[in-house]
Design a protein around this motif. Structure first.
Motif, PDB file in Angstrom:
ATOM      1  N   GLN A   1      41.740  39.212  35.232  1.00 46.06           N
ATOM      2  CA  GLN A   1      41.276  40.405  34.524  1.00 46.06           C
ATOM      3  C   GLN A   1      41.886  41.662  35.142  1.00 46.06           C
ATOM      4  O   GLN A   1      42.304  42.570  34.432  1.00 46.06           O
ATOM      5  N   ASP A   2      41.915  41.699  36.460  1.00 48.66           N
ATOM      6  CA  ASP A   2      42.458  42.864  37.155  1.00 48.66           C
ATOM      7  C   ASP A   2      43.945  43.054  36.864  1.00 48.66           C
ATOM      8  O   ASP A   2      44.401  44.177  36.608  1.00 48.66           O
TER       9      ASP A   2
ATOM     10  N   ASP B   1      37.611  43.261  44.244  1.00 43.85           N
ATOM     11  CA  ASP B   1      37.629  41.936  43.632  1.00 43.85           C
ATOM     12  C   ASP B   1      38.458  40.916  44.395  1.00 43.85           C
ATOM     13  O   ASP B   1      38.681  39.817  43.897  1.00 43.85           O
TER      14      ASP B   1
ATOM     15  N   ASN C   1      29.393  45.574  42.430  1.00 46.56           N
ATOM     16  CA  ASN C   1      30.101  44.538  41.681  1.00 46.56           C
ATOM     17  C   ASN C   1      29.853  44.581  40.182  1.00 46.56           C
ATOM     18  O   ASN C   1      29.076  43.829  39.639  1.00 46.56           O
ATOM     19  N   GLN C   2      30.531  45.431  39.498  1.00 43.94           N
ATOM     20  CA  GLN C   2      30.544  45.454  38.038  1.00 43.94           C
ATOM     21  C   GLN C   2      31.968  45.699  37.568  1.00 43.94           C
ATOM     22  O   GLN C   2      32.233  46.603  36.783  1.00 43.94           O
ATOM     23  N   PRO C   3      32.945  44.897  38.025  1.00 40.36           N
ATOM     24  CA  PRO C   3      34.344  45.196  37.725  1.00 40.36           C
ATOM     25  C   PRO C   3      34.699  45.264  36.246  1.00 40.36           C
ATOM     26  O   PRO C   3      35.439  46.164  35.855  1.00 40.36           O
ATOM     27  N   PRO C   4      34.203  44.363  35.382  1.00 42.26           N
ATOM     28  CA  PRO C   4      34.630  44.448  33.977  1.00 42.26           C
ATOM     29  C   PRO C   4      34.263  45.782  33.333  1.00 42.26           C
ATOM     30  O   PRO C   4      35.057  46.367  32.613  1.00 42.26           O
ATOM     31  N   PHE C   5      33.071  46.272  33.628  1.00 38.96           N
ATOM     32  CA  PHE C   5      32.661  47.553  33.052  1.00 38.96           C
ATOM     33  C   PHE C   5      33.572  48.678  33.531  1.00 38.96           C
ATOM     34  O   PHE C   5      34.023  49.505  32.742  1.00 38.96           O
TER      35      PHE C   5
ATOM     36  N   LEU D   1      36.624  48.475  34.801  1.00 36.67           N
ATOM     37  CA  LEU D   1      37.981  48.312  34.291  1.00 36.67           C
ATOM     38  C   LEU D   1      38.075  48.829  32.858  1.00 36.67           C
ATOM     39  O   LEU D   1      39.012  49.544  32.499  1.00 36.67           O
ATOM     40  N   LEU D   2      37.093  48.481  32.056  1.00 31.81           N
ATOM     41  CA  LEU D   2      37.061  48.959  30.678  1.00 31.81           C
ATOM     42  C   LEU D   2      36.933  50.480  30.644  1.00 31.81           C
ATOM     43  O   LEU D   2      37.610  51.148  29.857  1.00 31.81           O
TER      44      LEU D   2
ATOM     45  N   VAL E   1      38.591  36.633  37.645  1.00 35.77           N
ATOM     46  CA  VAL E   1      38.404  38.067  37.882  1.00 35.77           C
ATOM     47  C   VAL E   1      39.728  38.696  38.283  1.00 35.77           C
ATOM     48  O   VAL E   1      40.066  39.791  37.833  1.00 35.77           O
TER      49      VAL E   1
ATOM     50  N   ALA F   1      44.280  44.292  33.348  1.00 36.80           N
ATOM     51  CA  ALA F   1      43.946  45.718  33.269  1.00 36.80           C
ATOM     52  C   ALA F   1      45.085  46.577  33.812  1.00 36.80           C
ATOM     53  O   ALA F   1      45.396  47.631  33.247  1.00 36.80           O
TER      54      ALA F   1
END
Length: 186
Positions: A63-64, A53, A148-152, A154-155, A60, A67
């Protein structure tokens, strides 16, 4: 010269209190080590996501960082919970142990049952840790494949870490329940 002065004392079977202390300490040390291992693996997974990211916009990156903060909080809570659980378990069992268990009858059968209970608990903790390490590795592999699917991811990393803490706590509670039942059977 008298040889009795140079003789070493004979090793005897450790008492039930020492066996209980060694068993509980061993189980909690393995739990702590397994927790450190998994938290480190999930932390490296989150760092891998953050590395991907670096070229994205600031939301973003926020978000990181969020997390990472949540993962640090999960790690801190799990370490405190393990420490408090260990101390509480020792205090409660030794209060019960010295309050009721005065006879030395059936020490051998209790020692065998204590060893069996501890080994089953160790096996359960090792198995759960291995499963969660494999799940984390699969998530990391998917991250490398999908991209590139960082939110998924990270969750998924945070859910994996928190679920592991809950399942580890359940394993330790089951161990404590088994020990309580074993020493209450008198």
């Amino acid at each position: 010269m008298n040889n009795s002065l140079w003789r070493l004392p004979r090793l005897t079977v450790p008492g039930p209190a020492l066996q209980l202390l060694a068993s509980v300490t061993l189980v909690f040390l393995l739990a702590f080590g397994a927790d450190v291992l998994l938290q480190r693996a999930v932390g490296l997974f989150v760092v891998g996501i953050i590395e991907q990211d670096t070229f994205f916009y600031s939301a973003v990156r926020q978000q990181d960082v969020f997390a990472q903060n949540i993962l640090a909080l999960i790690t801190l809570v799990s370490f405190f919970a393990l420490g408090i659980g260990f101390v509480a378990m020792l205090v409660v069992f030794f209060m019960v142990f010295y309050g009721r268990f005065r006879s030395t009858q059936s020490v051998q059968s209790r020692a065998k049952q204590l060893l069996k209970t501890s080994l089953l608990s160790l096996r359960g903790i090792a198995t759960v840790t291995f499963i969660f390490l494999v799940v984390t590795a699969i998530y990391e592999l998917f991250l490398r494949i999908v991209g590139n699917q960082p939110p998924f991811f990270l969750l998924a990393a945070l859910v994996t870490a928190s679920m592991y803490v809950f399942i580890l706590a359940y394993c330790l509670f089951a161990y404590a329940k088994e020990l309580r039942g074993m020493y209450r059977e008198q």
